[in-house]
Structure formats: structure tokens, C-alpha cells
Scaffold this active site. Structure first.
Site, short mmCIF file in Angstrom:
data_model
loop_
_atom_site.label_atom_id
_atom_site.label_comp_id
_atom_site.label_asym_id
_atom_site.label_seq_id
_atom_site.Cartn_x
_atom_site.Cartn_y
_atom_site.Cartn_z
N ARG A 73 -7.98 -7.20 4.19
CA ARG A 73 -6.61 -7.36 4.70
C ARG A 73 -5.98 -8.68 4.28
O ARG A 73 -4.78 -8.87 4.40
CB ARG A 73 -6.62 -7.28 6.23
CG ARG A 73 -7.08 -5.96 6.76
CD ARG A 73 -7.03 -5.97 8.25
NE ARG A 73 -5.65 -5.96 8.71
CZ ARG A 73 -5.03 -4.88 9.17
NH1 ARG A 73 -5.64 -3.75 9.23
NH2 ARG A 73 -3.78 -4.95 9.57
N GLU A 79 2.14 4.79 -11.28
CA GLU A 79 0.94 4.44 -10.52
C GLU A 79 -0.13 3.86 -11.46
O GLU A 79 -0.82 2.89 -11.11
CB GLU A 79 0.43 5.69 -9.78
CG GLU A 79 -0.86 5.52 -9.01
CD GLU A 79 -0.82 4.46 -7.91
OE1 GLU A 79 0.24 3.92 -7.60
OE2 GLU A 79 -1.90 4.16 -7.38
N GLU A 120 -2.21 -4.72 -10.86
CA GLU A 120 -2.68 -5.37 -9.64
C GLU A 120 -4.14 -5.82 -9.71
O GLU A 120 -4.50 -6.80 -9.08
CB GLU A 120 -2.39 -4.55 -8.38
CG GLU A 120 -3.08 -3.24 -8.25
CD GLU A 120 -2.61 -2.45 -7.03
OE1 GLU A 120 -2.09 -3.02 -6.08
OE2 GLU A 120 -2.80 -1.22 -7.05
N HIS A 138 15.68 3.28 -24.37
CA HIS A 138 16.82 2.55 -23.80
C HIS A 138 16.45 1.11 -23.47
O HIS A 138 17.09 0.48 -22.64
CB HIS A 138 17.31 3.28 -22.55
CG HIS A 138 17.78 4.66 -22.84
ND1 HIS A 138 18.98 4.94 -23.47
CD2 HIS A 138 17.18 5.87 -22.66
CE1 HIS A 138 19.10 6.25 -23.63
NE2 HIS A 138 18.01 6.83 -23.16
C1 F6R Z 1 -1.27 -0.53 -4.32
C2 F6R Z 1 -1.13 -0.45 -2.89
C3 F6R Z 1 0.16 -0.84 -2.28
C4 F6R Z 1 0.46 0.05 -1.06
C5 F6R Z 1 1.72 -0.44 -0.34
C6 F6R Z 1 2.09 0.46 0.80
O1 F6R Z 1 -2.53 -0.15 -4.75
O2 F6R Z 1 -2.04 -0.11 -2.21
O3 F6R Z 1 1.20 -0.79 -3.20
O4 F6R Z 1 0.62 1.35 -1.50
O5 F6R Z 1 1.52 -1.73 0.13
O6 F6R Z 1 1.07 0.53 1.73
P1 F6R Z 1 0.90 1.72 2.74
O7 F6R Z 1 0.64 2.95 1.94
O8 F6R Z 1 -0.26 1.32 3.59
O9 F6R Z 1 2.18 1.84 3.51
#
Ligand code: F6R
Length: 610
Positions: free
Chosen positions: A27, A483, A490, A506
Site C-alpha cells: 500500500r 493497459e 509502471e 496523427h
Molecule cells: C495499475 C493500477 C492502477 C489502478 C488504479 C485504480 O496497475 O493498479 O492504475 O488500476 O489506481 O485502482 P482501483 O482499481 O483500486 O480503483
């Protein structure tokens, strides 16, 4: 974002808090810290960097305490330093606080407290809290926290200890998750149940505006508004410790990629009526007439979940023939969006805690709209704030880069689309059957595919030193290209951009030279020939093309530099399959570069601040 663990009880408190922090480290991992009540003193340990640094700092410390709080931080106010790490205390170290969220009016509060003689040492917003609680403290910690919080604007999940209360922790939540874990002669307050799953499965999900007071022998919950004690439902966590172990894989991300056959199966299990070629979703309580009357179906999300939303928009228009939109939650919440009477909203979120998505739900409700959640975490804030919805059932996702949660979102969106399309009669039964059959077969297909990925490792090795990359796809594969690019940037820190393949000319085409790898999704569909033309345009400019193509496609072989074959599936299921090699490319490039795949810099798993 940040992770919080509070423990009161008789076990080895240092070990419990460190283990909890390790489980929560996904987290946030800028810095970590913990505080204990011992002999009428607060003992405080903080360390910049990952939890392992804090663990070695306290290795030789003997701690005799029955109440402690700990925190792993994702910096918002103030750089990651020892001083800015949580817990924070007042200057006489009587009170210690860990906090997840942002105190918006901290400048005013800080000024008010400085005028009263308080001395601050950090740059954080959180530090106002212990000073504020100390200001109101007259022997009752809960009352002091309650009085202090009445002055606070912003979001928080907090745990508070006081030097004179050797067994007590006070918690409160508004906008940031906090869960009460109930044990035998021990209790917990945590931001995420994964921190306590080795000790207890019995939890109470605190709601916004709730306070909790725990000791080893008791737990009480209160409403912040009126201080009334309230009884809250005790729920049982259904998953267990194996779900949060790496189980022999080098990284959680790889484990989670390999879990996809099972997680996709879990996301459609019990939701398909095979002999009728229909879908049933208990969480979507809409009458057939309501589905038929829908004028617009809107998806709102952030990041990877937003990519799933674009897939939703394309699919709804394709199968359900209803206007559909897809929007970033952070944009939606600060526009003046129009909510029509016959609008339906879906918010898509893995964590169920994303601050912008939660705010979007609030706004939709204020405007009289209906919103369903497509959420992974059961009991999360989004799951509770929405008017119903569908869980993706991907299981706990620990890798910060989302993988299995994404393919589960695509699967659920596909189920919703088939359900609506069948209700509206916009697809024939044979068509629904073909989609459902392909979906049911998908887990097995992915399982087989994942058995032989050496070629992907070679491609990753070949392109790992690239500075930039393009990801191109069209139609339902456009969000998959987005994606793919997000995964690469990332975790490998290579600049990557996703585009609809035809948009390349473009602008992005200017970037193409013989150093630019272009990952092109070119599986057979109605616009396959157009994608082939796009590939030729790249090759004419000496770009390197790595194509994701349908097994057996001979024509494409001659055109591209590298070829990744994927098994052929139904057109609307194929994008789910096409996602897998792109996840693997990103994973193997990042691991070949020796990067910390599961904890990429600056990121956090659950974005609970806006
Ligand atoms: C990328 C990733 C983030 C989440 C985003 C939304 O791998 O995990 O881009 O998708 O922070 O998070 P949630 O889905 O938990 O709302």
C-alpha cells in the site's frame, strides 16, 4: 495508500506489527514506523525506506507492551524521511498517531496549535492530530480524539495511543478504510484485512463516521456524530494466508499472472446459465424494462480499471446497442456532469477504496443517479457505497501492478454486456452461446498458453534496454494496448504510450525510428487488414514491430520483427487473452532490469487520496 496496523494483546507485539506492515507494504513503502506504550512512555521507532529497514532497526530492541500502532507510508505532505514517517506524537510524547488520508485544513490547525505553544517537527499534515488530541485530553482518550476530529476537515483512517493507557487503541475513519479485527484476548485495527489474516478472520468494517476503541478484552464502536455506542455486524474474511504468499513465484505479479485461469473462472462461476445461454448477476437488481429503458451506460474508474471501462464502453455499444461512456473518476467528479433519468453508472475498482471513484459515486447519488460497482475487494468502501454491483472475485491482489484484477474486470464487464444484450434482444441466442462458450473455455486456453512462454522471455531480453515503446490496438484491443503500455511504464520505468493504431499517423509516428519497439495487437478481427496497414506504416519508418497475432497467421510473419502467437478465441473474448502476453512482456523486462516488480517506485496499491 498508507497501511495501518494497531494491536492490543499479549503476543509478541513487535513481531505482529512488523508482519502486519510487511503484508501492507504494497500500500505504500516510502517509510515505516511504530510506537508502543511501555511503562507510561511512548516508545517510537521510525525509518525511511521499506519495512525491512525498520525491522533491522528494532531487531535488538526488547519491547514489553500490550498496545502498539504501526504505519507504512506513501508520502503526500513532506518527503519520505525518518522525521516525516508515522507515528507522529505531540512534543511531550504523550500521544502517538498513525494516519492514512489527508488533513485538508492542517495549515489552520497547525497555526492554532502553534499559537497555543505546540512545537512541530515534521512537514506532515498528520502531525497536527497528536497535538490536537493532546489539547483536548482530560483523561479520556476517546473523548479527546472525538473533540479533536470535530475540527478536522479531510480524510482519515487513524489509530491513536496514549502513554497512560497501556492497553488501549482508539481508531476513527472518514474516507480511508479501517477494519477492526477481533481475536481471543487480543484485538486489531488495520487499514486492510491482509495484515491480520494469520490471527483472525472475524472483522468489523468500520464506516465513515465510526470510531472504535479496543483493548485486549473488549472492542466498542461509536458514531462520531453523537458519540452513541453502536453494534456493528461481525463478518468473516473468506480468504486465507496462501492468498497472500508468493507460493514459489519470484514475485506476486508473476504469481497473479499465473492465477488468471483460476481467477477468470471464479469471476464467471455461478453466473452463467449454460443451457439457456444466459447470464445471471444477483447484484444487478434491474427489471427487464429498466434495462430496456436505459439511455446511457457509463463507466467510471481510474488507471487500469479505467482501461477496463473503455472495454466496457466499446462492448456495450457493440452488443447492447446502448450509448456508453467511459471516464476518469478524477475528471468526472470535478466537471458538471449531466446525469439523465435513464442513465446507469458502473464504477470499476480493484481496491474499492480509490478516493476519486468514491467521490464520483457520491456525486452521482447527489444528482439522483444509480451506480453499480464492479469491485474486487468484498466489503470495501466502493462496494458499500454503490447501489449494488458485481464482485470480480479475483482474490487479493498484492502486486502493485494490477493483472488478474484487470482480466477479472473484463470478464465481469463481458457478463454484464451479455446479460443486457440478451434482455434487450440485441444479440441472437446463438451469438450469446458463442460468447459464453468461448468464455467458459478461456481459463483452460490461458492455462495452456502460460505453459510455454520462453519466446516472451526472449523478446523481453531483446527490448529491455529500450527507452520508449508504443502499444497499438484498435477497437476492443485499444484498451488492451493502453493497459500494456501502463504495465510496462509502471514497473520497468520505460516510457510507453498506448494508442489506437490509426491515431499513430496523427502525431506519434514522428517518434518512430529503428530504436522504437511497437507492440501491435493484430489478432484477426474485422479491422485486421487496417492494423496490417498500420504495421506497414511503422515498418516503412524502420520501427520495430512486435505483433500479438492469431495462431496460424502466416501473412503477418513476413511483416514484423517479432511475433507472439495467441490462441484464437471469440472476437469479444480475444482481448482478455491478448492481455496476457503484454503483462508478461512488462514483467520480464522489469525483472531482467533487476527492478522491484511488486513495489515500483512512487506507486501504491490503493489510492485513497485524490
Ligand atoms: C495499475 C493500477 C492502477 C489502478 C488504479 C485504480 O496497475 O493498479 O492504475 O488500476 O489506481 O485502482 P482501483 O482499481 O483500486 O480503483
Amino acid at each position: 495508500m498508507c497501511g495501518i496496523v494497531g494491536y492490543t494483546g499479549g503476543r509478541n507485539i513487535k513481531e505482529i506489527l512488523i508482519e502486519g506492515l510487511k503484508r501492507l507494504e504494497y500500500r505504500g513503502y516510502d517509510s515505516a514506523g511504530m510506537a508502543f506504550v511501555e511503562n507510561q512512555e511512548i516508545r517510537l521507532f521510525k525509518k525511511k525506506g521499506k519495512v525491512i529497514g525498520l525491522e533491522s532497526k528494532i531487531l535488538k530492541e526488547t519491547i514489553v507492551s500490550r498496545a502498539g500502532i504501526a504505519h507504512t507510508r506513501w508520502a503526500t505532505h513532506g518527503e519520505p524521511t525518518d522525521i516525516n514517517s508515522h507515528p507522529h506524537t505531540d512534543e511531550s510524547k504523550t500521544i502517538a498517531v498513525v494516519h492514512n488520508g489527508i488533513i485538508e485544513n492542517y495549515r489552520e490547525l497547525k497555526k492554532y496549535l502553534i499559537d497555543k505553544g505546540h512545537v512541530f517537527v515534521s512537514e506532515t499534515d498528520t502531525e497536527v492530530l497528536p497535538h490536537l488530541f493532546e489539547e483536548f485530553y482530560q483523561g479520556d482518550l476517546r473523548e479527546a480524539v472525538w473533540k479533536g476530529l470535530k475540527l478536522v476537515e479531510g480524510a482519515y483512517g487513524i489509530c491513536v495511543i496514549h502513554k497512560d493507557h497501556p492497553e488501549l487503541i482508539v481508531g476513527a475513519r472518514k474516507g480511508s478504510p479501517l477494519i477492526l479485527g477481533i481475536g481471543e484476548k487480543e484485538n486489531f485495527l488495520v487499514s486492510d484485512a491482509s495484515a491480520i489474516v494469520s490471527y483472525t478472520r472475524n472483522v468489523v468494517f468500520l464506516e465513515d463516521g465510526d470510531m472504535a476503541v479496543i483493548t485486549p478484552d473488549s472492542f466498542k464502536t461509536y458514531e462520531m456524530d453523537n458519540q452513541n455506542e453502536i453494534d456493528k455486524k461481525i463478518e468473516e474474511i473468506s480468504w486465507d494466508i496462501e492468498n497472500i504468499e508468493k507460493s514459489g513465484f519470484d514475485h506476486f505479479m508473476l504469481k497473479e499472472i499465473y492465477e488468471q485461469p483460476a481467477t477468470i473462472r471464479d469471476s464467471f462461476r455461478g453466473r452463467i446459465i449454460l443451457n439457456e445461454n444466459k447470464v445471471k448477476l444477483g447484484g444487478i437488481q434491474l427489471a427487464a424494462a429498466e434495462i430496456r429503458d436505459l439511455e446511457r451506460i457509463n463507466f467510471i474508474a481510474c488507471g487500469t480499471s479505467w482501461h477496463a471501462s473503455i472495454f466496457g464502453k466499446y462492448l456495450i455499444e457493440n452488443l447492447v446497442k446502448t450509448i456508453s461512456t467511459s471516464e476518469y473518476a478524477s475528471e468526472f467528479r470535478y466537471r458538471e456532469p449531466v446525469v439523465l433519468k435513464n442513465d446507469l453508472f458502473f464504477t470499476v475498482s480493484q481496491s474499492g477504496e480509490t478516493a476519486d471513484t468514491l467521490a464520483a459515486i457520491k456525486l452521482i447519488h447527489e444528482k439522483g443517479g444509480k451506480v453499480f460497482g464492479i469491485t474486487n475487494v468484498v466489503g470495501s468502501s466502493i462496494a458499500r457505497a454503490t447501489d449494488g454491483g458485481v464482485y470480480t472475485h479475483a482474490g487479493i491482489e498484492v502486486g502493485v501492478a494490477s493483472t488478474k484484477a484487470f482480466t477479472a474486470q473484463l470478464t465481469v464487464i463481458l457478463l454484464i454486456s451479455v446479460l443486457f444484450a440478451r434482455t434487450k434482444n440485441t444479440i441472437r441466442e446463438e451469438e450469446a452461446k458463442a460468447i459464453i462458450d468461448a468464455l467458459v473455455l478461456l481459463p483452460e486456453t490461458i492455462e495452456k498458453y502460460l505453459k510455454n512462454i520462453n519466446q516472451i522471455k526472449d523478446i523481453a531480453e531483446k527490448y529491455k534496454d529500450s527507452k520508449h515503446a508504443l502499444y497499438l490496438g484498435r477497437g476492443l484491443n485499444f484498451p488492451i494496448a493502453l493497459e500494456g503500455a501502463l504495465k510496462l511504464k509502471e514497473i520497468s520505468y520505460i516510457h510507453a504510450e498506448g494508442y489506437p493504431a490509426a491515431e499513430m499517423k496523427h502525431g506519434p509516428i514522428a517518434l518512430i525510428d529503428d530504436n522504437m519497439p511497437c507492440f501491435v495487437i493484430a489478432t484477426k478481427d474485422s479491422i485486421y487488414e487496417k492494423v496490417i496497414s498500420n504495421i506497414k506504416e511503422i515498418k516503412a519508418r524502420k520501427g520495430k514491430v512486435i505483433a500479438i497475432a492469431s495462431e496460424g497467421d502466416r501473412e503477418i510473419k513476413e511483416l514484423v520483427d517479432d511475433l507472439i502467437f495467441v490462441p484464437v478465441s471469440h472476437l469479444v473474448v480475444q482481448p482478455i487473452l491478448n492481455t496476457i502476453p503484454l503483462q508478461l512482456i512488462a514483467y520480464y523486462i522489469a525483472s531482467a532490469k533487476g527492478l522491484d516488480v511488486d513495489k515500483p517506485r512512487n506507486l501504491a496499491k490503493s489510492v485513497t487520496v485524490e
